[in-house]
Design an enzyme around this catalytic site. Structure first.
Site, PDB file in Angstrom:
ATOM      1  N   TYR A  72     -19.342  49.167  21.249  1.00  0.00           N
ATOM      2  CA  TYR A  72     -18.430  49.066  20.104  1.00  0.00           C
ATOM      3  C   TYR A  72     -18.976  48.120  19.018  1.00  0.00           C
ATOM      4  O   TYR A  72     -19.000  48.480  17.836  1.00  0.00           O
ATOM      5  CB  TYR A  72     -17.087  48.567  20.619  1.00  0.00           C
ATOM      6  N   LYS A 107     -19.973  49.047  15.152  1.00  0.00           N
ATOM      7  CA  LYS A 107     -19.276  48.521  13.970  1.00  0.00           C
ATOM      8  C   LYS A 107     -20.247  47.807  13.019  1.00  0.00           C
ATOM      9  O   LYS A 107     -20.091  47.875  11.797  1.00  0.00           O
ATOM     10  CB  LYS A 107     -18.147  47.589  14.396  1.00  0.00           C
TER      11      LYS A 107
HETATM   12  N1  LIG Z   1      -6.529  47.111  16.463  1.00  0.00           N
HETATM   13  C1  LIG Z   1      -7.456  46.205  16.229  1.00  0.00           C
HETATM   14  O1  LIG Z   1      -7.309  45.028  16.590  1.00  0.00           O
HETATM   15  C2  LIG Z   1      -8.720  46.580  15.508  1.00  0.00           C
HETATM   16  C3  LIG Z   1      -9.600  45.546  15.145  1.00  0.00           C
HETATM   17  C4  LIG Z   1     -10.772  45.859  14.472  1.00  0.00           C
HETATM   18  C5  LIG Z   1     -11.060  47.180  14.156  1.00  0.00           C
HETATM   19  N2  LIG Z   1     -10.195  48.159  14.521  1.00  0.00           N
HETATM   20  C6  LIG Z   1     -10.561  49.538  14.163  1.00  0.00           C
HETATM   21  O2  LIG Z   1      -9.513  50.172  13.468  1.00  0.00           O
HETATM   22  C7  LIG Z   1      -9.554  51.573  13.726  1.00  0.00           C
HETATM   23  C8  LIG Z   1      -8.173  52.030  14.205  1.00  0.00           C
HETATM   24  O3  LIG Z   1      -7.863  51.339  15.403  1.00  0.00           O
HETATM   25  P1  LIG Z   1      -6.378  51.234  15.955  1.00  0.00           P
HETATM   26  O4  LIG Z   1      -6.255  49.932  16.604  1.00  0.00           O
HETATM   27  O5  LIG Z   1      -5.438  51.643  14.897  1.00  0.00           O
HETATM   28  O6  LIG Z   1      -6.448  52.333  17.125  1.00  0.00           O
HETATM   29  P2  LIG Z   1      -5.376  53.410  17.620  1.00  0.00           P
HETATM   30  O7  LIG Z   1      -5.867  53.831  18.968  1.00  0.00           O
HETATM   31  O8  LIG Z   1      -3.983  52.901  17.474  1.00  0.00           O
HETATM   32  O9  LIG Z   1      -5.580  54.619  16.592  1.00  0.00           O
HETATM   33  C9  LIG Z   1      -6.794  55.314  16.556  1.00  0.00           C
HETATM   34  C10 LIG Z   1      -6.534  56.753  16.137  1.00  0.00           C
HETATM   35  O10 LIG Z   1      -7.815  57.420  16.069  1.00  0.00           O
HETATM   36  C11 LIG Z   1      -7.688  58.685  16.700  1.00  0.00           C
HETATM   37  N3  LIG Z   1      -8.992  59.116  17.209  1.00  0.00           N
HETATM   38  C12 LIG Z   1      -9.669  58.599  18.283  1.00  0.00           C
HETATM   39  N4  LIG Z   1     -10.816  59.275  18.452  1.00  0.00           N
HETATM   40  C13 LIG Z   1     -10.866  60.219  17.465  1.00  0.00           C
HETATM   41  C14 LIG Z   1     -11.806  61.237  17.129  1.00  0.00           C
HETATM   42  N5  LIG Z   1     -12.923  61.431  17.845  1.00  0.00           N
HETATM   43  N6  LIG Z   1     -11.544  62.016  16.058  1.00  0.00           N
HETATM   44  C15 LIG Z   1     -10.400  61.853  15.340  1.00  0.00           C
HETATM   45  N7  LIG Z   1      -9.471  60.925  15.623  1.00  0.00           N
HETATM   46  C16 LIG Z   1      -9.710  60.123  16.672  1.00  0.00           C
HETATM   47  C17 LIG Z   1      -6.678  58.469  17.826  1.00  0.00           C
HETATM   48  O11 LIG Z   1      -6.093  59.694  18.265  1.00  0.00           O
HETATM   49  C18 LIG Z   1      -5.676  57.542  17.151  1.00  0.00           C
HETATM   50  O12 LIG Z   1      -4.669  58.270  16.483  1.00  0.00           O
HETATM   51  C19 LIG Z   1     -10.665  51.790  14.756  1.00  0.00           C
HETATM   52  O13 LIG Z   1     -11.852  52.146  14.088  1.00  0.00           O
HETATM   53  C20 LIG Z   1     -10.816  50.415  15.376  1.00  0.00           C
HETATM   54  O14 LIG Z   1     -12.115  50.210  15.873  1.00  0.00           O
HETATM   55  C21 LIG Z   1      -9.035  47.906  15.188  1.00  0.00           C
END
Ligand SMILES: NC(=O)c1ccc[n+]([C@@H]2O[C@H](COP(=O)([O-])OP(=O)(O)OC[C@H]3O[C@@H](n4cnc5c(N)ncnc54)[C@H](O)[C@@H]3O)[C@@H](O)[C@H]2O)c1
Length: 259
Positions: free
Chosen positions: A151, A155
């Protein structure tokens, strides 16, 4: 509004828009005069949303599916002026020798390849029309370190890709930026807390603001990057992390002065 359009509400594809940061971003955009169209691998549109969920599941790592879906969106709804790449999967926290290569490959495929595939499907269309704005959701671990060996490098590469594409398409009026969330209260994070993989107090302790980030706080910065107020901003990575990067090193000096 997003750079490419005159008058009509700008059309913005939001990947991963059925949950967490993507969903909150779609809601913010819908409230600010954009027309979000959600791509997600999970099927099914939630009731009562003010935006469009693409009826077929789209896996952002599937080049053919993405190309076909983007072409179909433009045919049905008009030119895409904005793209938000929020689809992602959080990484497995195993030591390198225990991390299954199929998990590492999948993290790279969704988090890095998927971002590139989406940018490649949309960016040239924007460039041919003379403008557009793309926002890639990266992570604070992409500019630091964490025990997620697929991961975190994925990123970091998204941050690098953001700059390379900004330089590639900048002369054609297309802006490409990244937002790096800190620990953000989403279903993915809540699952980590529930399973005990993450501990809320530990996540909060190092952040200058002493709290988690709310998904809408990411969405509002994304909306700014899509709109005209950020018209000279491209190729940058903006942490939206409640001061996590600013504060985390203080743990080595006894912690933040919270008393
Ligand atoms: N939540 C955190 O603390 C955090 C921190 C840093 C970065 N992020 C990044 O933010 C983004 C969203 O994360 P989140 O926490 O909202 O996650 P989440 O799991 O709540 O939502 C992710 C969404 O992406 C969809 N998804 C997954 N794989 C997919 C694919 N191959 N094609 C299309 N859709 C797909 C899932 O179905 C889901 O609806 C991610 O890139 C994550 O790495 C999140």
């Amino acid at each position: 509004m997003a750079d490419a359009t005159d008058g009509e509400a700008p059309l913005v594809i939001v990947t991963g828009g059925l949950s967490g940061i993507g969903s909150a971003t779609a809601a913010v955009l819908a409230g600010r005069g954009f027309r979000p169209v959600v791509f997600d691998i999970a099927g099914g549109a939630p009731d009562g949303t003010a935006w469009t969920v693409w009826p077929d599941p789209v896996d952002v790592s599937d080049e053919d599916a993405v190309e076909a879906a983007v072409a179909a969106v433009e045919e049905r709804h008009g030119p895409v002026a904005g793209l938000v790449n929020a689809a992602g999967i959080l990484g497995r926290m195993h030591p390198p020798e225990r991390l299954k290569m199929k998990d590492w490959d999948r993290e790279m495929a969704v988090d890095l390849r998927g971002t590139f595939v989406m940018c490649r499907a949309v960016g040239p269309r924007m460039a041919a029309r003379g403008g557009g704005s793309i926002v890639n959701i990266a992570s604070v671990v992409g500019s630091s370190s964490a025990p997620v060996h697929g991961y975190a490098p994925a990123k970091a590469a998204v941050i690098s890709l953001t700059a390379t594409l900004a330089a590639e398409w900048g002369p054609k009026g297309v802006r490409v930026n990244a937002v790096s969330p800190g620990f953000t209260r989403t279903p993915a994070l809540e699952a980590g807390l529930q399973h005990g993989v993450l501990v809320a107090d530990d996540l909060i302790r190092g952040a200058a603001l002493q709290r988690l980030v709310e998904p809408g706080e990411i969405g509002r910065v994304v909306a700014w990057l899509l709109g005209p107020d950020s018209s000279a901003v491209t190729g940058v990575n903006i942490p939206v992390d409640a001061g996590f990067l600013a504060g985390i090193t203080w743990q080595a000096y006894g912690g933040l002065r919270t008393g």
